[in-house]
Design an enzyme around this catalytic site. Structure first.
Site, PDB file in Angstrom:
ATOM      1  N   LEU A   3       0.670  -1.171   0.075  1.00 56.33           N
ATOM      2  CA  LEU A   3       0.012  -0.059   0.001  1.00 56.33           C
ATOM      3  C   LEU A   3       0.971   1.094   0.026  1.00 56.33           C
ATOM      4  CD1 LEU A   3      -2.813   1.258   0.258  1.00 56.33           C
ATOM      5  CD2 LEU A   3      -2.832   0.727   2.573  1.00 56.33           C
ATOM      6  N   PRO A   4       1.604   1.202  -0.953  1.00 50.66           N
ATOM      7  CA  PRO A   4       2.343   2.703  -1.288  1.00 50.66           C
ATOM      8  C   PRO A   4       1.473   3.895  -1.397  1.00 50.66           C
ATOM      9  CG  PRO A   4       2.658   1.429  -3.173  1.00 50.66           C
ATOM     10  CD  PRO A   4       1.605   0.539  -2.226  1.00 50.66           C
ATOM     11  N   HIS A   5       1.988   4.813  -0.610  1.00 53.21           N
ATOM     12  CA  HIS A   5       1.138   6.373  -0.764  1.00 53.21           C
ATOM     13  C   HIS A   5       2.143   7.578  -0.609  1.00 53.21           C
ATOM     14  CE1 HIS A   5       1.413   4.400   3.385  1.00 53.21           C
ATOM     15  NE2 HIS A   5       1.551   5.951   3.826  1.00 53.21           N
ATOM     16  N   GLY A   6       1.453   8.507  -0.903  1.00 53.08           N
ATOM     17  CA  GLY A   6       2.143   9.716  -0.572  1.00 53.08           C
ATOM     18  C   GLY A   6       1.080  11.049  -0.725  1.00 53.08           C
TER      19      GLY A   6
END
Length: 149
Positions: A64-67
């Site tokens: 769950l990569p996020h930015g």
């Protein structure tokens, strides 16, 4: 939160042939750029910076990569299915083949947290993960997730 608030069928990327975590993040960033309007290098750098704090490899083959991004006015979600799993430094050590990436506005913490919770519920659901792995069309995946609460 409804899936339609953060993504469309075009936000589902199938059959990625990435060979590493870095390449996977670059591949998703390139595709997400066309939809979100954010420069792909900016997406990649921001997501990689977050990954350097600790892997977003969720376990059970998911990540769950996020930015957060100043130029966004809403949350964007993207789902990627890989042809072959890659090492993502996940908490359980298993390679990743399902990714749910979120791009959120810098100043809207509530929407970001709501979207993270929504995506994590999807990724934690074993039955749903199994169904996602069997599906081969963005339309099927979108329909399945759009009815998920």
């Amino acid at each position: 939160m409804k899936l339609s608030e953060i993504m469309s069928e075009e936000s589902i990327f199938l059959g990625l042939k990435s060979n590493s975590k870095r390449q996977l993040l670059q591949d998703i960033a390139a595709k997400a750029s066309a939809i979100s309007g954010i420069d792909e290098r900016t997406i990649f750098d921001t997501i990689l910076e977050r990954e350097n704090l600790g892997s977003t490899g969720f376990g059970e083959g998911t990540a769950l990569p996020h930015g957060r991004f100043e130029s966004l006015d809403k949350v964007y979600g993207f789902i990627a299915k890989l042809n072959s799993p890659v090492d993502f430094e996940a908490i359980d050590g298993k390679p990743v083949d399902l990714v749910f990436m979120l791009l959120s506005p810098e100043g809207n913490g509530a929407d970001h947290l709501t979207a993270l919770a929504f995506a994590s519920r999807i990724l934690k659901d074993e039955s749903l993960r199994n169904k996602l792995r069997q599906m081969n069309s963005a339309q099927e995946i979108y329909a399945l997730l759009d009815n998920y609460n």
